[in-house]
Scaffold this motif. Sequence first.
Motif, PDB file in Angstrom:
ATOM      1  N   MET A   1       1.969  34.373-130.365  1.00  0.00           N
ATOM      2  CA  MET A   1       3.375  34.960-131.314  1.00  0.00           C
ATOM      3  C   MET A   1       3.309  36.027-132.000  1.00  0.00           C
ATOM      4  N   THR A   2       3.646  36.930-132.370  1.00  0.00           N
ATOM      5  CA  THR A   2       4.055  37.971-133.762  1.00  0.00           C
ATOM      6  C   THR A   2       4.830  38.557-132.754  1.00  0.00           C
ATOM      7  N   ALA A   3       5.477  38.577-134.332  1.00  0.00           N
ATOM      8  CA  ALA A   3       6.486  39.821-134.093  1.00  0.00           C
ATOM      9  C   ALA A   3       6.098  40.983-134.287  1.00  0.00           C
ATOM     10  N   GLU A   4       6.954  42.288-133.813  1.00  0.00           N
ATOM     11  CA  GLU A   4       6.545  43.949-133.827  1.00  0.00           C
ATOM     12  C   GLU A   4       6.904  44.084-135.697  1.00  0.00           C
ATOM     13  N   ILE A   5       6.608  44.924-135.727  1.00  0.00           N
ATOM     14  CA  ILE A   5       7.429  45.145-137.683  1.00  0.00           C
ATOM     15  C   ILE A   5       7.580  46.582-136.777  1.00  0.00           C
ATOM     16  N   LEU A   6       8.684  47.171-137.079  1.00  0.00           N
ATOM     17  CA  LEU A   6       9.513  47.980-136.497  1.00  0.00           C
ATOM     18  C   LEU A   6       9.541  49.146-137.510  1.00  0.00           C
ATOM     19  N   SER A   7       9.461  50.718-137.541  1.00  0.00           N
ATOM     20  CA  SER A   7      10.663  51.162-138.229  1.00  0.00           C
ATOM     21  C   SER A   7      11.937  51.007-137.982  1.00  0.00           C
ATOM     22  N   ILE A   8      13.438  51.654-137.856  1.00  0.00           N
ATOM     23  CA  ILE A   8      13.923  51.617-137.618  1.00  0.00           C
ATOM     24  C   ILE A   8      14.710  52.987-136.076  1.00  0.00           C
ATOM     25  N   GLU A   9      13.300  53.479-136.785  1.00  0.00           N
ATOM     26  CA  GLU A   9      13.808  54.730-135.008  1.00  0.00           C
ATOM     27  C   GLU A   9      12.830  54.443-134.062  1.00  0.00           C
ATOM     28  N   GLU A  10      12.007  53.400-134.834  1.00  0.00           N
ATOM     29  CA  GLU A  10      11.036  52.626-133.664  1.00  0.00           C
ATOM     30  C   GLU A  10      12.343  51.755-132.587  1.00  0.00           C
ATOM     31  N   PHE A  11      12.787  50.644-133.577  1.00  0.00           N
ATOM     32  CA  PHE A  11      13.465  49.821-132.920  1.00  0.00           C
ATOM     33  C   PHE A  11      14.898  50.593-132.057  1.00  0.00           C
ATOM     34  N   ALA A  12      15.847  51.135-132.573  1.00  0.00           N
ATOM     35  CA  ALA A  12      16.565  51.490-131.658  1.00  0.00           C
ATOM     36  C   ALA A  12      15.796  52.479-131.062  1.00  0.00           C
ATOM     37  N   ALA A  13      14.463  52.948-130.059  1.00  0.00           N
ATOM     38  CA  ALA A  13      14.504  54.008-129.204  1.00  0.00           C
ATOM     39  C   ALA A  13      13.738  52.690-128.067  1.00  0.00           C
ATOM     40  N   LYS A  14      13.808  51.097-128.990  1.00  0.00           N
ATOM     41  CA  LYS A  14      12.781  50.120-127.542  1.00  0.00           C
ATOM     42  C   LYS A  14      14.479  48.577-127.482  1.00  0.00           C
ATOM     43  N   THR A  15      15.574  49.087-128.481  1.00  0.00           N
ATOM     44  CA  THR A  15      16.210  48.193-128.438  1.00  0.00           C
ATOM     45  C   THR A  15      17.933  48.777-127.791  1.00  0.00           C
ATOM     46  N   ARG A  16      18.327  48.291-127.368  1.00  0.00           N
ATOM     47  CA  ARG A  16      19.878  48.150-127.246  1.00  0.00           C
ATOM     48  C   ARG A  16      20.970  46.879-128.072  1.00  0.00           C
ATOM     49  N   PRO A  17      22.104  47.402-128.228  1.00  0.00           N
ATOM     50  CA  PRO A  17      22.541  46.358-128.946  1.00  0.00           C
ATOM     51  C   PRO A  17      22.287  44.666-127.501  1.00  0.00           C
ATOM     52  N   GLY A  18      22.908  43.924-128.105  1.00  0.00           N
ATOM     53  CA  GLY A  18      23.242  42.434-126.641  1.00  0.00           C
ATOM     54  C   GLY A  18      22.899  41.078-127.489  1.00  0.00           C
ATOM     55  N   LYS A  19      22.197  41.368-128.441  1.00  0.00           N
ATOM     56  CA  LYS A  19      22.228  39.886-129.023  1.00  0.00           C
ATOM     57  C   LYS A  19      22.259  40.477-130.394  1.00  0.00           C
ATOM     58  N   ALA A  20      22.347  39.338-131.883  1.00  0.00           N
ATOM     59  CA  ALA A  20      22.966  39.821-133.771  1.00  0.00           C
ATOM     60  C   ALA A  20      21.594  40.146-133.778  1.00  0.00           C
ATOM     61  N   LEU A  21      22.077  40.709-135.181  1.00  0.00           N
ATOM     62  CA  LEU A  21      20.869  41.511-135.267  1.00  0.00           C
ATOM     63  C   LEU A  21      21.061  40.322-137.474  1.00  0.00           C
ATOM     64  N   LEU A  22      19.556  40.266-138.422  1.00  0.00           N
ATOM     65  CA  LEU A  22      20.150  38.878-138.464  1.00  0.00           C
ATOM     66  C   LEU A  22      19.504  40.061-140.099  1.00  0.00           C
ATOM     67  N   GLY A  23      20.682  40.080-140.912  1.00  0.00           N
ATOM     68  CA  GLY A  23      20.258  41.195-142.254  1.00  0.00           C
ATOM     69  C   GLY A  23      19.522  40.097-143.391  1.00  0.00           C
ATOM     70  N   LEU A  24      18.560  40.517-144.062  1.00  0.00           N
ATOM     71  CA  LEU A  24      17.646  39.726-145.757  1.00  0.00           C
ATOM     72  C   LEU A  24      17.891  40.261-146.352  1.00  0.00           C
TER      73      LEU A  24
END
Length: 156
Positions: A1-24
Amino acid sequence: MTAEILSIEEFAAKTRPGKALLGLDLGTRTIGVALSNGLWNIASPLETIKRTKFTADAARLLELIAENNVGALILGLPLNMDGSEGPRAQSTRAFARNLAQKTECPIVFWDERLSTVAVTRTLLDADASRKRRGEVVDKMAAAYILQGALDRLARL
């Protein structure tokens, strides 16, 4: 289990709304935490975690991820005013690499320059007492960071 570390643009291209986002908002003594709704249009302050050891900090973040159906983490990256990365940014990147080993939620960095200053100014304008500002500034800074990322995602 390893999360990807992405740029905001990469994240936007791969994901759509649906789940919450956690800001830190990662500080040396605390971690400000904010939560978005599933539509990714509103960020709300959630809590402030008093930092102890990485293991305990990560455990609390993993609890929040599970409790709130979180799909990704938006982590404020403290860049210098000229855009370069100093020791605090390097420390934040190290925290993200370590946290990525414990979750599958993607981690996205977001420029947090002046977020605490903006929030503190807002609290001063609202005539919040010094004690009250100290209690809420970190989680409000996290919400400020998350809202900036949400606004950017809406434009991508």
